[in-house]
Design an enzyme around this catalytic site. Structure first.
Site, short mmCIF file in Angstrom:
data_model
loop_
_atom_site.label_atom_id
_atom_site.label_comp_id
_atom_site.label_asym_id
_atom_site.label_seq_id
_atom_site.Cartn_x
_atom_site.Cartn_y
_atom_site.Cartn_z
N TRP A 98 0.81 -1.21 0.00
CA TRP A 98 0.00 0.00 0.00
C TRP A 98 0.84 1.26 0.00
CZ3 TRP A 98 -2.95 -3.03 4.17
CH2 TRP A 98 -4.01 -3.76 3.59
N HIS A 110 -6.67 3.17 0.41
CA HIS A 110 -7.93 2.42 0.43
C HIS A 110 -8.97 3.25 1.17
CE1 HIS A 110 -6.25 0.16 4.28
NE2 HIS A 110 -6.03 1.45 4.32
N ARG A 126 -2.32 4.37 -5.40
CA ARG A 126 -1.23 3.47 -4.99
C ARG A 126 -0.02 3.64 -5.88
NH1 ARG A 126 -4.29 -2.07 -3.04
NH2 ARG A 126 -5.79 -0.91 -1.79
N GLN A 134 -12.75 2.73 -4.76
CA GLN A 134 -13.20 1.64 -3.88
C GLN A 134 -14.54 2.03 -3.27
OE1 GLN A 134 -10.26 0.68 -0.86
NE2 GLN A 134 -9.19 -0.71 -2.25
N VAL A 139 -8.79 -6.98 10.06
CA VAL A 139 -9.94 -7.89 10.21
C VAL A 139 -9.45 -9.24 10.73
CG1 VAL A 139 -11.44 -6.86 8.46
CG2 VAL A 139 -9.77 -8.59 7.78
N ALA A 187 -16.57 -5.75 7.65
CA ALA A 187 -16.17 -4.67 6.74
C ALA A 187 -15.73 -5.29 5.43
CB ALA A 187 -15.02 -3.87 7.35
#
Ligand code: FA5
Length: 348
Positions: A155, A175, A201, A215, A258, A315
């Site tokens: 990223w 993001h 990016r 996104q 996550v 998410a």
């Protein structure tokens, strides 16, 4: 010299009478009255004559200039009148079709984005937006990606060096996940939101990677939310966008913010069930990843002071260009921003 002027006058008027259109008239003006025209050259050579003759020839030359200019004006008026008369004579065809007005249309990414947001609105999600210029804290730290985390390589992005001292803390977001944190800081559960926006990016571009793309982030936090809710929501989304025949699959994946993490992929529309190692879209895997997702990590919830005993959440973050590629069966993401009208005008 006076004779010469008389001859010139005759020639000029004959030539002018013979001119049939405006370009011939203009050529005539240049030939006689232009900076290197015949009359101009004669008037310029007066200096060599004795004084008396110079006066006479000069006066005659100026008269001739006036005569020729008047004749030119008259000729132009006559041509104009003839042109108008010709137009008036042409019959008016009231059955001729009108000239079509070219209509603009929405860019395929805008259309896809609206359809994605429409699908989630229908499922009860609210649409929220966040900043494209982000801080290191929201883009990385609050999402459990500290400075030395290897995920930062994936990223990498454009940084703003505010103080000029090499301190990197402001960036173009990589993001839309930072908005998970921004939203949870502002609101208390229950939360159901989607966040559309541009992301950036440091990317070697290819058929499925751009350096700027869109996104849509999704976030749901409430009591009793499970991975089954995430799966059901994504499946419903995929059906709405791709119809029944497109296959989707969920596979285990890793994102620091996550736990557990998954990716959703669709079957490749270029090699269609016959995976081809040369395929530019799926590189032989038969699938293309559309989004990353998972259950919000308890540490992220704790960062925003949520009670992790009470609340859980899911998410997801999807690439809008990837979804447009899959929907329309396009073989290269770079078509979207090449500004070729032949490509863009094919959508709706
Ligand atoms: C993320 O950006 C995570 N924030 C997604 C996420 C959100 C995971 C919430 C868990 C929970 P990733 O880098 O895989 O993950 O990008 C997500 C999607 O963006 C990809 O599946 C793909 O569809 C799209 N994408 C990623 N990089 C590019 C690129 N260079 N060009 C076009 N689309 C891209």
């Amino acid at each position: 010299m006076l004779d010469e002027l008389r001859t010139l006058e005759e020639r000029a008027l004959t030539d002018l009478a013979a001119a049939r259109d405006e370009s011939a008239v203009e050529a005539w003006r240049v030939a006689y009255l232009g900076r290197k025209g015949r009359l101009t050259l004669i008037l310029r050579s007066l200096g060599n004559l004795p004084a008396e003759e110079r006066r006479q020839v000069g006066a005659a030359g100026n008269r001739l200039r006036e005569t020729l200019e008047a004749a030119l004006e008259e000729k132009r008026r006559a041509l104009q009148a003839a042109r108008l008369a010709a137009v008036a004579q042409r019959p008016l065809d009231v059955t001729l079709p009108g000239r079509p007005v070219p209509f603009g249309r929405l860019h395929p990414i805008t259309q896809t984005l609206r359809d994605i947001l429409g699908a989630f609105s229908a499922m009860g999600f609210e649409i929220v937006e966040g900043p494209e210029v982000e801080t290191d804290y929201y883009n990385f730290e609050a999402l459990r990606i500290p400075r030395d985390h290897p995920a930062r390589d994936l990223w990498d992005t454009l940084w703003v060096d505010l103080g000029g001292d090499g301190e990197r803390s402001i960036l173009l977001r990589t993001h839309t996940s930072p908005d998970q944190v921004r939203i949870m800081e502002r609101l208390q559960p229950p939360i159901r939101v989607v966040v559309p926006g541009k992301t950036y990016r440091h990317e070697a571009t290819d058929a499925t990677h751009e350096w700027m793309f869109h996104q849509v982030e999704g976030l749901a936090v409430d009591q009793g939310i499970t991975l089954a809710d995430l799966k059901g929501t994504l499946e419903e989304f995929a059906r709405r966008l791709f119809g029944q025949e497109r296959q989707v699959r969920l596979v285990q994946s890793y994102y620091p913010f996550v736990e557990p993490g998954v990716d959703l992929a669709v079957d490749c529309w270029i090699c269609r069930g016959n995976p081809d190692p040369e395929c530019r879209v799926c590189r032989g895997s038969g699938w293309l990843e559309l989004l990353g997702a998972g259950m919000v990590h308890p540490e992220v919830l704790r960062n925003v002071r949520y009670d992790t005993e009470r609340y859980t959440g899911f998410a997801f973050g999807m690439g809008v260009e990837r979804i447009a590629l899959a929907r329309y069966g396009i073989d290269d993401i770079r078509h979207f921003y090449a500004d070729d009208v032949r490509f863009l005008s094919q959508f709706r």
